[in-house]
Every structure is written in C-alpha cells, then in structure tokens.
Scaffold this active site. Structure first.
Site, PDB file in Angstrom:
ATOM      1  N   THR A  64      -4.125  13.936  -5.549  1.00 40.22           N
ATOM      2  CA  THR A  64      -3.495  14.230  -6.840  1.00 40.22           C
ATOM      3  C   THR A  64      -2.320  15.192  -6.743  1.00 40.22           C
ATOM      4  OG1 THR A  64      -4.040  14.796  -9.135  1.00 40.22           O
ATOM      5  CG2 THR A  64      -4.965  16.192  -7.427  1.00 40.22           C
ATOM      6  N   TYR A  65      -2.166  15.909  -5.634  1.00 41.38           N
ATOM      7  CA  TYR A  65      -1.049  16.836  -5.513  1.00 41.38           C
ATOM      8  C   TYR A  65       0.264  16.057  -5.459  1.00 41.38           C
ATOM      9  CZ  TYR A  65      -4.636  20.270  -4.160  1.00 41.38           C
ATOM     10  OH  TYR A  65      -5.745  21.090  -4.110  1.00 41.38           O
TER      11      TYR A  65
END
Length: 332
Positions: A65-66
């Site tokens: 998700t980064y």
C-alpha cells in the site's frame, strides 16, 4: 560510524541487522483516496537504500500500500544491484489497494493476488517476510493463515509476520497455527517509542513469552523525538505535521513534551542527537529485534546508524521512562 550489528528474528535462524530500513517514505505518496506530500522519489529512495546496504543494513521493510506499489518498485530496483541472498525483504498485505470489492482485506483471494503483485513489483522470486498489515475482522483467521501457509509451501514466502493488533487476537492467530499445523507468525510490528509505550501493556509481553521478533514502527514518533518540533511554534516546512496543517501544541501531550525534554537533556550531556538517544533506548530493550527507521536522506540514515554506538546507563533509561506510565486501551 558505528559498525552494524546483527541478531536473529524471533526464534528463527534468520539473521537481520539491528536497524531495519523502513521504505514507506519512498514513492509518490499516493494511495486510494488520499495523497501524502512528505515522500521522496525514486532517485532519492534508491540512494538511501544503497547507502543502507553498503553500511550493513540487510533488512528492508515496505508494504504493497505504500504509494500503492511505488515503494515496492523502488525497493525492487535498488536490490537488483546486490546478491539477493544477502538482503532480507519484508512487505505487507491487508490495506486498500483499490476501491471496490476485494480491493483490500485478508481473504485468500486478496492475499494470493497481492503476493503475486508484490513479487512482480519487487522483481524477485520470493519475499523473505510477508506480514499482515492489520487484523481483518471480516475474514476468519483460519482462511488468512491457510493462504499464507500456501505461499510458504509454494516458495513465494519464507516467513510470515503480523502488525499492530490486540494481544488476544495475535494469540488467537498463534493458537490457530499450532492447532491447524499452519505456518506461524514469527514477528510483530507494533508502534513503539519512548512516547508511545502502550504496547508494553499489550502485545510485547506475549511476544516475549512466545519468542516473537519485535520490529517497532515509528520509533521516533513521526519525527517528534528528533527534536525538530518546538512548543508554541509552527511545524517545519516539509515535515509530516507541517503538511497536515497542524501545530505541535495541537498534537502532542504534556507527558510527551516532558519525555522530549529528557531526551534533549541526555543528548546534550552525551554530545549526541535526540534521534540517537531515542533509538538507543529501543536498542537497549532485549525484546526489540530491530527498530524500523525511516530516513529520507543519507545524512539522516548516518545519524540513525550512529545510535548503535550510544550506550545508555540504567539511570539514564529510568530518566527517559519516568514521565510516562504505559496504559493499553482497546482504541489503540
């Protein structure tokens, strides 16, 4: 600069550096529904990763998700220059990657789909440590653990870990693995720092009892423990707090400022930085495997590494811990 030190992750034979390079800062900062403006781009990210590996850090932590995969791509590009066997790559699954059905969670579908996507972005054949980013109340833990066990059996994942949850849920997962003969979590990522010690009353005693590796995130509490914020002053440009439009007085409690006062006093007495004192406190804790540091520049990284050379006395540790009495609440 202090020489890098190594330890074993939990009760495994996996050797990792005593500092883990967190890669959340690398990428565009974009995720579904919002944008972070404090990240750095690919060139700077690769430079920091190169500098970390060249200085003995072999443990890199990222998440799908980064920057919605951007961080993993940067990590993947950086590690191509090195022997893959010498780098321990950790990533995560759970949080939203796209809006709509099956865009997040710990279902078998989402885990298997995201594992393949992470492998592609990281440009590698396997993930050393695959972690669940948070608990998923909508998916039975048996389903989640079965999917993770499958990935281990397929050779796509070497070890599995977890992050940030109540101790009873973590114990439920460990118990399920034992009863069902499924691969077991070997590590936990809790929020843990001098000003955020609530996990001492939650998951850390369990990790100690079960020989779980502890990899604290936000060891500098979002930059607060670097000493860059001041009471009754605006947040510095480029800081996370500054980008949020909030002032330090709005965010930090009196107890937290008291801790920072002690950190600054000890740093001045020792001739080191507040950052190094704060990291040294974690490094002295036997339950901690490796704090996840998040430098955006090589200069910040060098400062972090020097914390390995700061030896705190028992009296100094007592002074640092005195302002806060740790308490765990369900909302945390």
């Amino acid at each position: 600069m202090a020489d890098m030190e190594y330890t074993y992750l939990g009760e495994t034979g996996l050797e990792v550096s005593k500092l883990c390079l967190g890669c959340m800062n690398f990428g565009s900062g974009w995720r579904p529904t919002y944008q972070d403006d404090w990240t750095v781009g690919e060139e700077d990210g690769v430079e920091v990763i190169d500098h970390a590996i060249e200085n003995g850090i072999n443990f890199l932590d990222t998440a799908n998700t980064y920057s919605t995969g951007g961080s993993e791509r940067i990590v993947g590009k950086a590690i191509q220059e090195y022997d893959r066997n010498e780098v321990v790559v950790a990533t995560k699954v759970r949080n939203e990657m796209r809006q709509g059905p099956n865009g997040e969670g710990l279902s078998r579908k989402h885990i298997l789909d995201q594992a393949d996507a992470s492998l592609e972005r990281l440009d590698t054949d396997y993930i050393d440590l695959y972690q669940i980013h948070r608990w998923d109340d909508n998916t039975p833990i048996e389903e989640t653990l079965s999917a993770l066990d499958h990935l281990v059996n397929e050779g796509k994942v070497r070890y599995i870990g977890a992050s940030t949850m109540p101790a009873w849920k973590f114990m439920k997962a460990l118990y399920t693995s034992d009863v069902e003969n499924l691969d077991r979590f070997i590590s936990m990522q809790p929020e843990y720092s001098l000003v955020r010690r609530h996990e001492e009353e939650n998951v850390l005693p369990l990790c100690d009892e079960e020989d779980i590796g502890v990899i604290p995130w936000s060891p500098l509490y979002g930059g607060f423990l670097t000493g860059k914020y001041e009471r009754e002053e605006e947040s510095p440009d480029g800081s996370r707090l500054g980008e949020s439009g909030r002032s330090p007085d709005e965010v930090y409690s009196d107890e937290e400022w008291q801790v920072l006062d002690v950190v600054r006093e000890l740093a001045k007495e020792r001739g080191v930085s507040p950052t190094q004192v704060s990291l040294a406190w974690l490094l002295h804790n036997e339950i901690v495997t490796a704090p996840i540091i998040g430098p955006k520049t090589t200069e910040q990284l060098d400062e972090n590494i020097r914390a390995l050379g700061v030896a705190l006395t028992d009296e100094e540790i007592e002074r640092l811990e005195a302002p806060i009495d740790p308490v765990w609440t369900a909302s945390q």
